[in-house]
Design a protein around this motif. Structure first.
Motif, PDB file in Angstrom:
ATOM      1  N   PRO A 135       0.821  -1.210   0.000  1.00 11.02           N
ATOM      2  CA  PRO A 135       0.000   0.000   0.000  1.00 11.02           C
ATOM      3  C   PRO A 135       0.855   1.260   0.000  1.00 11.02           C
ATOM      4  CG  PRO A 135       0.091  -0.873   2.196  1.00 11.02           C
ATOM      5  CD  PRO A 135       0.819  -1.862   1.321  1.00 11.02           C
ATOM      6  N   ARG A 136       0.212   2.366  -0.292  1.00 10.13           N
ATOM      7  CA  ARG A 136       0.941   3.629  -0.347  1.00 10.13           C
ATOM      8  C   ARG A 136       1.570   3.971   0.992  1.00 10.13           C
ATOM      9  NH1 ARG A 136      -1.537   9.361  -2.577  1.00 10.13           N
ATOM     10  NH2 ARG A 136       0.038  10.748  -1.685  1.00 10.13           N
ATOM     11  N   CYS A 137       0.831   3.776   2.061  1.00 16.78           N
ATOM     12  CA  CYS A 137       1.349   4.001   3.410  1.00 16.78           C
ATOM     13  C   CYS A 137       0.370   3.382   4.397  1.00 16.78           C
ATOM     14  CB  CYS A 137       1.540   5.486   3.705  1.00 16.78           C
ATOM     15  SG  CYS A 137       0.018   6.463   3.620  1.00 16.78           S
ATOM     16  N   SER A 138       0.768   3.295   5.647  1.00 17.87           N
ATOM     17  CA  SER A 138      -0.118   2.802   6.696  1.00 17.87           C
ATOM     18  C   SER A 138      -0.903   3.961   7.295  1.00 17.87           C
ATOM     19  CB  SER A 138       0.702   2.117   7.794  1.00 17.87           C
ATOM     20  OG  SER A 138       1.554   3.058   8.427  1.00 17.87           O
ATOM     21  N   ARG A 139      -1.908   3.634   8.104  1.00 13.90           N
ATOM     22  CA  ARG A 139      -2.674   4.703   8.748  1.00 13.90           C
ATOM     23  C   ARG A 139      -1.785   5.521   9.671  1.00 13.90           C
ATOM     24  NH1 ARG A 139      -5.401   6.430  13.195  1.00 13.90           N
ATOM     25  NH2 ARG A 139      -7.410   7.464  12.787  1.00 13.90           N
ATOM     26  N   GLU A 140      -0.863   4.878  10.354  1.00  8.13           N
ATOM     27  CA  GLU A 140       0.027   5.600  11.273  1.00  8.13           C
ATOM     28  C   GLU A 140       0.908   6.576  10.512  1.00  8.13           C
ATOM     29  OE1 GLU A 140      -0.487   2.354  11.221  1.00  8.13           O
ATOM     30  OE2 GLU A 140      -1.717   2.249  13.058  1.00  8.13           O
ATOM     31  N   GLU A 141       1.458   6.153   9.371  1.00  8.49           N
ATOM     32  CA  GLU A 141       2.288   7.049   8.562  1.00  8.49           C
ATOM     33  C   GLU A 141       1.457   8.205   8.017  1.00  8.49           C
ATOM     34  OE1 GLU A 141       5.527   3.837   6.780  1.00  8.49           O
ATOM     35  OE2 GLU A 141       3.603   4.137   5.770  1.00  8.49           O
ATOM     36  N   TYR A 142       0.269   7.889   7.569  1.00  6.21           N
ATOM     37  CA  TYR A 142      -0.612   8.933   7.042  1.00  6.21           C
ATOM     38  C   TYR A 142      -0.943   9.949   8.134  1.00  6.21           C
ATOM     39  CZ  TYR A 142      -4.414  11.023   4.349  1.00  6.21           C
ATOM     40  OH  TYR A 142      -5.213  11.899   3.661  1.00  6.21           O
ATOM     41  N   LEU A 143      -1.303   9.445   9.311  1.00  6.03           N
ATOM     42  CA  LEU A 143      -1.667  10.331  10.416  1.00  6.03           C
ATOM     43  C   LEU A 143      -0.490  11.209  10.823  1.00  6.03           C
ATOM     44  CD1 LEU A 143      -3.746  11.211  12.526  1.00  6.03           C
ATOM     45  CD2 LEU A 143      -3.002   9.302  13.960  1.00  6.03           C
ATOM     46  N   SER A 144       0.713  10.667  10.824  1.00  5.17           N
ATOM     47  CA  SER A 144       1.892  11.441  11.197  1.00  5.17           C
ATOM     48  C   SER A 144       2.132  12.585  10.220  1.00  5.17           C
ATOM     49  CB  SER A 144       3.113  10.524  11.255  1.00  5.17           C
ATOM     50  OG  SER A 144       4.297  11.255  11.483  1.00  5.17           O
ATOM     51  N   ILE A 145       2.067  12.293   8.921  1.00  2.00           N
ATOM     52  CA  ILE A 145       2.281  13.340   7.912  1.00  2.00           C
ATOM     53  C   ILE A 145       1.170  14.376   7.965  1.00  2.00           C
ATOM     54  CG2 ILE A 145       2.466  13.775   5.437  1.00  2.00           C
ATOM     55  CD1 ILE A 145       3.614  10.933   5.173  1.00  2.00           C
TER      56      ILE A 145
END
Length: 748
Positions: free
Chosen positions: A101-111
């Motif tokens: 996937p493009r990113c995980s929810r944690e990575e998305y939330l951090s950005i």
């Protein structure tokens, strides 16, 4: 449908302004999630009920989905919300290289949190790097933007893939003649800016003998034309196309080292696949303009190299193969452009020619006149392809693609072996198969995988047949649909059809047109309509109000054909037939004999008491189930055509209903045994089946039958599978008149 709010006008909110409108909704949803909201009394629970709710899939069109979820636009570099593929690499169909996937929810939330808390400069930097911004939906602890943002099948498949194939790849205009779709695809501006002969002569000289810098300095319109002449996909910006040209010509060993121009450095020349050096530089002064002679690559030379290119399906190169066939037959309706060079091809296929032109559309119209459809299928305008019919809806594109064009294109093109028409037909029918699988009301793991394979096969074929047409975001996203199907099930549960209809209902409400007031009017009228609908359907109205209830039901269900019926029936648990006539009559001798033949193997189980046949029956002109009408041929010919099971083992057969009756004994016992007297259509002989090209396309092409009926027989309602579309036609090689029968089992 629960209408939460209406966004004030006159303009839509900007990318981050939407968050201010989402905040009140998210505040309420947080309360409903934990600890929940207790209602002291509800309609079903008079002693109260604790209610908890969550928002999971985000269902909307592509622009709204990106705005609501905080992802970048589909036109940006980070065009996809599911993978890391960039816009410049959109033509890459090797999914293993997409980075999912493009990113995980944690990575998305951090950005997204960094974006929310950062300065304007930091926000711009983060968004350019990741294509992610903050959305209020991230306040919901369970909401995952990497999994809950769905690809709407209505916009992606029907208004995306189907519409693009018909309107852009093929072209459809009754005012134009048939021809190669290449000229049609080039828009008017591109036609006006088409490079001249001298310009292309210089361009090809630079391509063969120039440097990186000289090639890069050519105008974008000339670079695009070079790609078109070399059958390289024109997806991406100028730099991407330049790289594609260099990779292609190096691979084909076309570029060579040659003398430099005066004052030119000998470094950074366009690379070659070999180490052979050209002659020494010339000392005679000259310029590019001195080489302005006609120099175009002949198409036979290009085709001979393009066809054997080692371009696998997973290649990351933006170039595409040609169709692989330049041959034509004497009976070919659409003749491919001759392989004599760009200028000659343009002369023989002038700008403005399309695949679905005047002659082809006349064949479509003729088939439409002979076409018989059940009443629950939406109709197309009779003058499809002309300016009279206006814009087609998503459901009309579906009917056009899966019924009308299937009937006509297979009839005209399927016999053209080793032709471009047959290649186009095979590619189109692959798309039809994918669309049919995607819209199934029941999904299994094999069916989802079959859709993924068919859609990938279609895009690979389209890229080869139409190298001038880049892969679009909708086509790319269609390859991500299988993951969403595995997560949320059949698409009818999460597509935009019902929401678009409610948008239409809101637009039809009369208002004063003043922003700040019309929003309240729309909300009040919408809620009022819902309350009236509940009162009229959930409770029994007083006899004096019965005419009002009938009028309301007539308005609400004025046209329930097509996908609207599909959506309504998706949640129906009632599998029984509905009928009107309750007055018994004597069962005719013929029907009694046919019923005896039907019941004889299990006469003591399924017949009347002691295995006796009934003497009385309730004859019907039509019966309904799931909102679909099954009628006798004298009542509604389209509703009388059914696919049914017969014989042991069960085999599919096609026929028309001549009579419908209900066993009076079973009706008195509350069992309602419904029987259909069916006249089966005669099947083709083995010799004539060789001319039935519809059978080649299993599952979506249907088949041919003779236009005559065999002896009638009786079947039970359990043997009925679905309706079918029926078109009378004369088929080359078959002496008798034929029927094209196309099953319509999308709802059954």
């Amino acid at each position: 449908i629960f209408l939460v709010s209406i966004i004030p006008g006159p303009h839509k909110p900007s990318t981050d302004e939407i968050n201010e409108l989402l905040k009140p909704l998210i505040d309420d949803l947080l309360k409903f999630w934990n600890p929940g909201v207790y209602f002291a009394r509800t309609f079903k629970y008079t002693k109260g009920r604790l209610v908890r709710c969550a928002v999971v899939p985000l269902v909307c069109d592509l622009p709204a989905a990106r705005q609501m979820s905080g992802f970048a636009s589909y036109s940006s570099t980070h065009f996809c919300s599911f993978c890391r593929l960039s816009k410049n690499d959109m033509d890459n169909l090797n999914m293993e290289q997409w980075g999912m996937p493009r990113c995980s929810r944690e990575e998305y939330l951090s950005i997204a949190t960094q974006w929310r808390d950062g300065s304007l400069k930091l926000r711009a930097k983060l968004f350019e790097r990741h294509g992610i911004r903050w959305t209020e939906l991230l306040r919901l602890p369970y909401w995952d933007p990497t999994k809950f943002v769905v690809v709407d099948s209505m916009h992606a498949l029907l208004l995306g893939c189907i519409k693009r194939h018909i309107r852009e790849l093929w072209g459809m205009d009754v005012k134009l003649k048939e021809g190669d779709p290449l000229p049609h695809f080039r828009n008017r501006k591109a036609q006006q800016e088409a490079p001249g002969e001298d310009e292309m002569g210089n361009a090809w000289y630079v391509m063969r003998h120039g440097t990186d810098t000289e090639l890069g300095n050519l105008p974008a319109r000339i670079i695009r034309e070079l790609c078109l002449q070399a059958n390289i996909a024109v997806n991406g910006n100028k730099n991407v196309l330049v790289d594609a040209l260099k990779r292609y010509f190096v691979k084909r060993d076309i570029v060579i080292s040659v003398p430099t121009l005066p004052g030119e450095k000998t470094t950074n020349r366009i690379p070659t696949s070999g180490s052979q050096q050209g002659p020494h530089p010339s000392t005679e002064p000259h310029s590019l303009s001195s080489f302005a002679f006609t120099f175009t690559f002949p198409r036979p030379y290009l085709s001979s190299h393009i066809n054997d290119m080692t371009n696998s399906e997973g290649s990351t190169d933006p170039q595409s193969n040609a169709s692989g066939s330049e041959s034509s037959t004497a009976t070919s309706r659409l003749t491919p452009a001759p392989a004599t060079g760009r200028d000659d091809a343009t002369t023989s296929a002038p700008l403005g020619e399309v695949v679905l032109g005047k002659e082809m559309l006349s064949e479509v119209w003729n088939d439409m006149e002979e076409l018989q459809l059940p009443s629950w299928i939406g109709r197309l305008p009779p003058s499809i392809g002309s300016s009279q019919h206006g814009k087609l809806s998503a459901d009309q594109y579906r009917v056009l693609c899966t019924i009308n064009l299937v009937t006509t294109t297979v009839r005209l093109w399927a016999h053209m072996k080793e032709s471009r028409e047959r290649d186009m037909l095979n590619n189109f029918m692959t798309l039809v198969s994918a669309i049919t699988l995607a819209n199934s009301r029941t999904l299994t793991a094999p069916k989802i995988q079959a859709y993924a394979d068919k859609m990938h096969q279609y895009l690979i074929g389209a890229r080869k047949l139409y190298p001038y047409a880049p892969i679009t975001p909708n086509q790319h996203l269609s390859l991500h649909l299988p993951d969403i199907m595995r997560r949320f099930g059949p698409v009818h549960a999460w597509r935009c059809f019902p929401f678009e209809r409610y948008n239409g209902m809101l637009q039809n409400i009369n208002t004063n047109g003043k922003f700040g007031e019309l929003e309240e009017t729309l909300m009040n009228r919408f809620c009022m309509s819902q309350n009236i609908r509940v009162l009229a359907t959930a409770t029994r109205l007083h006899d004096a109000l019965a005419p009002i209830g009938d009028a309301l039901n007539k308005v609400w269900h004025s046209d329930s054909r097509g996908t609207l019926l599909n959506d309504i029936l998706s949640w129906s648990d009632d599998t029984s037939f509905v009928y009107r006539n309750h007055s018994p009559a004597n069962l005719s001798a013929l029907h009694r004999r046919l019923l005896h033949a039907h019941l004889h193997p299990t006469e003591h189980e399924d017949g009347g008491p002691n295995g006796l046949l009934p003497h009385r029956a309730l004859y019907q002109t039509s019966v309904k189930r799931f909102g679909m009408s099954y009628a006798t041929s004298t009542t509604a010919i389209g509703d009388s055509h059914i696919v049914f099971e017969d014989g042991v083992p069960r085999a599919r057969r096609y026929g028309r209903i001549s009579s419908i009756f209900i066993d009076h004994i079973s009706q008195n016992q509350g069992k309602d045994r419904i029987y259909f007297v069916v006249e089966p259509f005669a099947e083709l002989t083995q010799e004539d089946r060789e001319y039935d090209h519809y059978r080649t396309f299993s599952g979506v092409g249907g088949q041919l039958s003779y236009d005559r009926c065999e002896e009638p027989l009786v079947i039970s309602s359990q043997q009925v599978i679905c309706h079918f579309a029926c078109t009378r036609m004369k088929v080359y090689g078959i002496k008798s008149n034929c029927l094209h029968v196309l099953p319509l089992d999308r709802v059954s």
